[in-house]
Design a protein around this motif. Structure first.
Motif: not given
Lengths: 168, 355
Positions: B169, B175, B177, B199, B202, B204, B223-227, B232
Motif C-alpha cells: 500500500n 486503493r 475500487s 490481471q 495489474n 485486481a 481495483s488498482n494493485q500498484v500504489t 493518484e
C-alpha cells in the motif's frame, strides 16, 4: 510459457533483478491461488499481492540468491522488529523500517509496484518544510553573494526567494 | 450515532444512481495513512493504540469539513452491529471481528464517508459514491485527507511516500475500487477473458464476497494493485479507461442476449421474481443470484414496474445482520433462511398491490 509449478499455461509473471541477475517467476492462476499469492488483504481491500507468499515463492522458484547475512540480521532501531519477522507476517512494525530494511525492501517494492519512488500527493506540512529549506538555502547563498560583492547574483537569488515566498 | 437510524437507509453504494449505473454499482476510494512517531497498529501496545485513537478522534471531530463525522467505538458494539457495518461496507471484517484493542470508525450521515481508526493502518479513509465517479470520489477524499493532515502528522517518506504497515500500500496509500454488475458477461461466459486481461494490466478483480470466477450476484470489484510510482490521478485515469471498455463489453453482451434469446431472458427474470416471491426458505447466496437476474431484467427493460432501488434495498436487507436487526431478534442459519423468504414475499406482495 508454462507455469513453473505445473505445466499449465502461465498467467502471472513476476520478475526479480538482484545484483544484475534476472529471475523470472511464472505461475498459472490455480498455482497462484494455491500459493495464496493474491489472498485477500485484511481491511477489505481488493486482492493484492500477499507479501509473505511472494517472498516464499521467489525462494522456491529456482536457485535463490544467497540472502545476505546483513539482510537477515536487519533490526529496526525504533521498535525492534527483525527483518525475519516481517518476512513471516508481511507487515512492518513502524515507519522507521522503510529506512532500516531499505536494502531488502527496495527490491521488494520494485517487484510489487514496478517502481521504487513515490510520484503522488505530498502532505502540506512536508511541502511547507521543503519550501522553508529551499528559502533558507537561497538566503544563505544570497548573503554569500553579497559578501563577495556579486550583486547581480544576489539580486537573482533575492528574486528567486521572493518567488518561493509568493508560492506559499 | 444510533446504528438503527441507518437501517431503513440504503447507503451511498446502493442508491442505484450516478453515471453508468446500469452496470456500475459504486465507486470507492480509500487512503491508508499512519501517524508519525507511532508504531503501526499491529505492533502498537494498547496504550499506544489508545493514544493514536484519541488523536484521530480529536482530528475527526475538529476537521473543517462540509459534513459531520460521528465516531463509533467498535469494541463497544454488539457483534450484530459490527456485522451490520460490515454488510454496509462501512468497516472491514478485520476491524469488526479480528483486531483487538482501541479502534473505531467515523461516519457521515449519508454513509458516503467512513474513516476506520486502528485497522491495519492508523487511519483508513474511505469515500463511497454510487455509479462511476472516480474523479468526484478523489476530490472528496483528497479534501478529507488534507483536513485530517492539518491536525495530524502523517508518516511520510521522501522516496516512498505515505508509509503503510503493508508494503503493497506504500506510496499513495490509495486503493480505488469500482463495483460492477456483470451478469451478461457471466451468462455468455466471457468473464474469464475479462479477468485475464485485467490481471495482465495489474488490476485486481474479486467478487463482492470472496474469490471465484462467478461471484455471487455477478458483482465484481476492480481495483488498482500498484500504489507506488504513479500519481493518484494517473492511477484513477487508468482504471477509468479500463472500466469504459468493460462497460462496452457488458452492454454488448446484454444486447446480444436480448436479440438472440429474448424469450428465454424474459423467462429467466420471471422465474427469478417467482422464486423470490414464493420460496419459504432461501439462502443469502440464492437471493443474490436471483436479484442479479432481476436487476439485469430491469436494465434490459424486461420488467417495467420494479425500480432498481427496490432491488438494491432487498439485496441489503436480506443480508444476515440486516435481517436480524429488521426482525428484532437473533436468528440461526435456518431461521434466517425462513425469515429472508418471508421478508422477500412480503416486500414483493406490497409492490404488487401498489401496482
Amino acid at each position: 510459457m508454462t507455469c513453473q509449478f505445473c505445466d499449465a499455461p502461465a498467467t502471472v509473471t513476476l520478475t526479480e533483478i538482484v545484483n544484475k541477475q534476472k529471475r523470472v517467476l511464472r505461475l498459472c492462476d490455480p498455482c497462484a491461488k494455491k500459493n495464496k499469492l493474491f489472498a485477500d488483504a485484511p481491511g477489505g481491500a481488493a486482492g493484492t499481492v500477499h507479501v509473505p507468499a511472494l517472498l516464499g515463492l521467489l525462494g522456491a522458484a529456482g536457485p535463490a540468491p544467497a540472502t545476505p547475512a546483513e539482510t537477515a540480521a536487519l533490526t529496526c532501531p525504533d521498535c525492534g522488529l527483525q527483518y525475519g519477522e516481517f518476512r513471516a507476517t508481511g507487515r512492518l512494525g513502524c515507519p522507521a523500517e522503510y529506512d532500516a530494511f531499505r536494502p531488502a525492501l527496495e527490491p521488494l517494492l520494485t517487484r510489487i509496484h514496478r517502481a521504487d519512488a513515490h510520484a503522488g500527493k505530498t502532505p502540506r506540512a512536508v511541502r511547507a518544510a521543503r519550501r522553508d529549506d529551499r528559502l533558507q538555502e537561497l538566503r544563505r547563498r544570497m548573503a554569500a553573494a553579497a559578501r563577495d560583492e556579486d550583486y547581480e547574483e544576489a539580486a537573482r537569488l533575492r528574486d528567486a526567494a521572493r518567488q518561493e515566498e509568493a508560492g506559499q | 450515532m444510533n446504528l438503527d437510524t441507518l437501517l431503513p437507509n440504503l447507503g451511498e453504494w446502493l442508491r442505484g444512481t450516478g453515471p453508468e449505473s446500469d452496470v456500475v454499482v459504486s465507486t470507492r476510494i480509500r487512503l491508508a495513512r499512519n501517524l508519525a512517531g507511532f508504531p503501526f497498529a499491529n505492533r502498537a501496545s494498547a496504550a499506544q493504540k489508545a493514544e493514536t485513537a484519541a488523536k484521530a478522534r480529536d482530528a475527526l471531530a475538529k476537521a473543517e469539513l462540509p459534513y459531520t463525522l460521528d465516531y463509533i467505538d467498535v469494541p463497544g458494539l454488539s457483534p450484530l452491529d459490527r456485522q451490520f457495518l460490515v454488510e454496509r461496507q462501512l468497516i472491514s471484517r478485520e476491524l469488526a471481528t479480528v483486531l483487538e484493542g482501541p479502534r473505531g470508525v467515523a461516519l457521515d450521515q449519508k454513509e458516503s464517508v467512513s474513516v476506520m481508526v486502528n485497522e491495519e493502518d492508523h487511519l483508513r479513509l474511505q469515500v463511497l459514491r454510487s455509479g462511476l465517479a472516480l474523479t468526484e470520489a478523489w476530490e472528496d477524499i483528497d479534501k478529507l485527507d488534507d483536513a485530517l493532515e492539518a491536525r495530524l502528522g502523517y508518516a511520510f517518506h521522501d522516496q516512498f511516500g505515505f508509509l503503510t504497515a503493508c508494503p503493497t500500500n506504500v506510496g499513495t496509500g490509495m486503493r480505488a475500487s469500482v463495483m460492477l454488475h456483470l451478469p451478461a458477461l457471466g451468462l455468455t461466459k466471457q468473464i474469464e477473458k475479462v479477468f485475464r486481461a485485467l490481471q495482465k494490466i495489474n488490476l485486481a478483480v474479486r467478487g463482492l464476497h470472496g474469490e471465484g470466477s462467478r461471484a455471487f450476484g455477478d458483482l465484481y470489484q476492480i481495483s488498482n494493485q500498484v500504489t507506488l510510482g504513479k500519481s493518484e490521478p494517473k492511477i484513477l485515469a487508468e482504471i477509468g479507461e479500463v472500466i469504459q471498455t468493460i462497460l462496452q463489453y457488458e452492454r454488448q453482451a446484454r444486447n446480444a442476449l436480448l436479440k438472440e434469446r429474448r424469450q428465454a431472458e424474459q423467462d429467466r427474470v420471471a422465474r427469478a421474481i417467482g422464486t423470490l416471491g414464493s420460496a419459504t426458505m432461501i439462502t443469502s447466496e440464492e437471493t443474490m443470484e436471483l436479484l442479479s437476474a432481476v436487476r439485469l431484467g430491469i436494465h434490459q427493460r424486461l420488467i417495467e414496474d420494479l425500480p432498481a432501488t427496490t432491488v438494491n434495498q432487498l439485496f441489503i436487507h436480506t443480508q444476515a445482520a440486516h435481517l436480524q436487526k429488521l426482525m428484532g431478534q437473533p436468528l440461526d442459519g435456518e431461521e434466517r433462511n425462513a425469515a429472508r423468504a418471508k421478508y422477500l414475499k412480503t416486500k414483493l406482495r406490497e409492490l404488487g398491490s401498489a401496482r
